[in-house]
Design a protein around this motif. Structure first.
Motif, PDB file in Angstrom:
ATOM      1  N   MET A   1       0.816  -1.187   0.000  1.00  0.00           N
ATOM      2  CA  MET A   1       0.000   0.000   0.000  1.00  0.00           C
ATOM      3  C   MET A   1       0.861   1.252   0.000  1.00  0.00           C
ATOM      4  SD  MET A   1      -3.400  -1.181   2.146  1.00  0.00           S
ATOM      5  CE  MET A   1      -3.662   0.335   2.913  1.00  0.00           C
ATOM      6  N   ALA A   2       2.014   1.151   0.631  1.00  0.00           N
ATOM      7  CA  ALA A   2       2.884   2.325   0.700  1.00  0.00           C
ATOM      8  C   ALA A   2       3.393   2.715  -0.674  1.00  0.00           C
ATOM      9  CB  ALA A   2       4.061   2.053   1.644  1.00  0.00           C
ATOM     10  N   GLY A   3       3.457   1.769  -1.603  1.00  0.00           N
ATOM     11  CA  GLY A   3       3.953   2.054  -2.944  1.00  0.00           C
ATOM     12  C   GLY A   3       2.909   2.633  -3.876  1.00  0.00           C
ATOM     13  N   GLY A   4       1.666   2.786  -3.427  1.00  0.00           N
ATOM     14  CA  GLY A   4       0.623   3.389  -4.253  1.00  0.00           C
ATOM     15  C   GLY A   4      -0.184   2.407  -5.076  1.00  0.00           C
ATOM     16  N   ALA A   5       0.078   1.112  -4.930  1.00  0.00           N
ATOM     17  CA  ALA A   5      -0.623   0.109  -5.735  1.00  0.00           C
ATOM     18  C   ALA A   5      -2.129   0.114  -5.453  1.00  0.00           C
ATOM     19  CB  ALA A   5      -0.047  -1.279  -5.493  1.00  0.00           C
ATOM     20  N   TYR A   6      -2.495   0.277  -4.203  1.00  0.00           N
ATOM     21  CA  TYR A   6      -3.905   0.262  -3.849  1.00  0.00           C
ATOM     22  C   TYR A   6      -4.646   1.449  -4.476  1.00  0.00           C
ATOM     23  CZ  TYR A   6      -8.155  -0.033  -1.056  1.00  0.00           C
ATOM     24  OH  TYR A   6      -9.463  -0.129  -0.655  1.00  0.00           O
ATOM     25  N   GLU A   7      -4.035   2.624  -4.427  1.00  0.00           N
ATOM     26  CA  GLU A   7      -4.660   3.808  -5.022  1.00  0.00           C
ATOM     27  C   GLU A   7      -4.804   3.646  -6.537  1.00  0.00           C
ATOM     28  OE1 GLU A   7      -2.209   4.005  -2.751  1.00  0.00           O
ATOM     29  OE2 GLU A   7      -3.322   4.881  -1.082  1.00  0.00           O
ATOM     30  N   ARG A   8      -3.787   3.066  -7.192  1.00  0.00           N
ATOM     31  CA  ARG A   8      -3.883   2.823  -8.635  1.00  0.00           C
ATOM     32  C   ARG A   8      -5.015   1.844  -8.937  1.00  0.00           C
ATOM     33  NH1 ARG A   8       1.643   3.135  -7.975  1.00  0.00           N
ATOM     34  NH2 ARG A   8       1.926   0.877  -7.933  1.00  0.00           N
ATOM     35  N   HIS A   9      -5.110   0.807  -8.115  1.00  0.00           N
ATOM     36  CA  HIS A   9      -6.189  -0.169  -8.287  1.00  0.00           C
ATOM     37  C   HIS A   9      -7.554   0.516  -8.161  1.00  0.00           C
ATOM     38  CE1 HIS A   9      -8.653  -3.738  -7.788  1.00  0.00           C
ATOM     39  NE2 HIS A   9      -9.106  -3.231  -6.645  1.00  0.00           N
ATOM     40  N   LEU A  10      -7.726   1.346  -7.153  1.00  0.00           N
ATOM     41  CA  LEU A  10      -8.997   2.048  -6.965  1.00  0.00           C
ATOM     42  C   LEU A  10      -9.326   2.949  -8.153  1.00  0.00           C
ATOM     43  CD1 LEU A  10      -8.927   3.001  -3.172  1.00  0.00           C
ATOM     44  CD2 LEU A  10     -10.239   1.193  -4.288  1.00  0.00           C
ATOM     45  N   ARG A  11      -8.333   3.652  -8.675  1.00  0.00           N
ATOM     46  CA  ARG A  11      -8.572   4.510  -9.841  1.00  0.00           C
ATOM     47  C   ARG A  11      -8.990   3.680 -11.057  1.00  0.00           C
ATOM     48  NH1 ARG A  11      -4.180   7.306  -7.693  1.00  0.00           N
ATOM     49  NH2 ARG A  11      -2.715   6.318  -9.122  1.00  0.00           N
ATOM     50  N   ARG A  12      -8.319   2.533 -11.257  1.00  0.00           N
ATOM     51  CA  ARG A  12      -8.681   1.655 -12.380  1.00  0.00           C
ATOM     52  C   ARG A  12     -10.117   1.154 -12.235  1.00  0.00           C
ATOM     53  NH1 ARG A  12      -3.640  -0.517 -11.857  1.00  0.00           N
ATOM     54  NH2 ARG A  12      -4.436  -2.263 -10.653  1.00  0.00           N
ATOM     55  N   MET A  13     -10.459   0.719 -11.035  1.00  0.00           N
ATOM     56  CA  MET A  13     -11.810   0.199 -10.801  1.00  0.00           C
ATOM     57  C   MET A  13     -12.852   1.301 -10.981  1.00  0.00           C
ATOM     58  SD  MET A  13     -11.674  -3.043 -10.293  1.00  0.00           S
ATOM     59  CE  MET A  13     -10.581  -2.882 -11.690  1.00  0.00           C
ATOM     60  N   LYS A  14     -12.568   2.494 -10.508  1.00  0.00           N
ATOM     61  CA  LYS A  14     -13.509   3.608 -10.662  1.00  0.00           C
ATOM     62  C   LYS A  14     -13.733   3.906 -12.147  1.00  0.00           C
ATOM     63  CE  LYS A  14     -14.430   8.299  -9.178  1.00  0.00           C
ATOM     64  NZ  LYS A  14     -13.996   9.451  -8.420  1.00  0.00           N
ATOM     65  N   ARG A  15     -12.663   3.914 -12.947  1.00  0.00           N
ATOM     66  CA  ARG A  15     -12.813   4.143 -14.398  1.00  0.00           C
ATOM     67  C   ARG A  15     -13.605   3.011 -15.048  1.00  0.00           C
ATOM     68  NH1 ARG A  15      -7.401   5.844 -13.915  1.00  0.00           N
ATOM     69  NH2 ARG A  15      -6.677   3.844 -14.688  1.00  0.00           N
ATOM     70  N   SER A  16     -13.280   1.772 -14.678  1.00  0.00           N
ATOM     71  CA  SER A  16     -13.962   0.613 -15.254  1.00  0.00           C
ATOM     72  C   SER A  16     -15.448   0.635 -14.907  1.00  0.00           C
ATOM     73  CB  SER A  16     -13.321  -0.678 -14.740  1.00  0.00           C
ATOM     74  OG  SER A  16     -14.057  -1.805 -15.157  1.00  0.00           O
ATOM     75  N   TYR A  17     -15.772   0.819 -13.639  1.00  0.00           N
ATOM     76  CA  TYR A  17     -17.173   0.845 -13.224  1.00  0.00           C
ATOM     77  C   TYR A  17     -17.899   2.035 -13.831  1.00  0.00           C
ATOM     78  CZ  TYR A  17     -15.860  -2.639  -9.691  1.00  0.00           C
ATOM     79  OH  TYR A  17     -15.408  -3.751  -9.044  1.00  0.00           O
ATOM     80  N   GLY A  18     -17.221   3.153 -13.956  1.00  0.00           N
ATOM     81  CA  GLY A  18     -17.831   4.329 -14.569  1.00  0.00           C
ATOM     82  C   GLY A  18     -18.195   4.077 -16.018  1.00  0.00           C
TER      83      GLY A  18
END
Length: 117
Positions: free
Chosen positions: A1-18
């Motif tokens: 999580m410290a490397g930003g992987a979780y935030e990238r995952h959330l952004r990808r999912m938000k774009r996909s779901y959108g």
């Protein structure tokens, strides 16, 4: 999580779901808008609409949809002395092609049940 992987995952999912939300919303409004009064909402994980017709027509539509392999969550409410039926369409687990096919099947189900969109 410290490397930003979780935030990238959330952004990808938000774009996909959108994208999926927008696709489903546009298709059902265009193809089924005369049968269901789709409600406006923020891009969430489902789409909701109120059936415009009566109980018998709704039940026929639902049965025809099930025969086409399409199911949705539903609700019933007493509004203004009249029983209303609501449809919840969930989509996050579906691909965009599966969403398109699902709407095509709902339209076929509507035609089979005598409902014209």
């Amino acid at each position: 999580m410290a490397g930003g992987a979780y935030e990238r995952h959330l952004r990808r999912m938000k774009r996909s779901y959108g994208r999926k939300f927008h696709l489903l919303s546009e298709l059902v409004k265009r193809e089924l808008g005369s049968l269901v009064d789709w409600t406006e909402s923020d891009a969430g994980l489902h789409l909701f609409g109120w059936w415009r017709g009566g109980e018998a027509e709704y039940r026929a539509f639902r049965s025809a949809g099930e025969a086409e392999g399409v199911r949705w969550s539903e609700t019933e409410a007493e509004l203004g002395g009249q029983r209303r039926f609501g449809l919840y369409l969930n989509f996050p687990h579906l691909t965009e092609e599966q969403i398109r096919e699902g709407v095509r099947r709902m339209v076929r189900g509507g035609e089979r049940s005598g409902q014209r969109s």
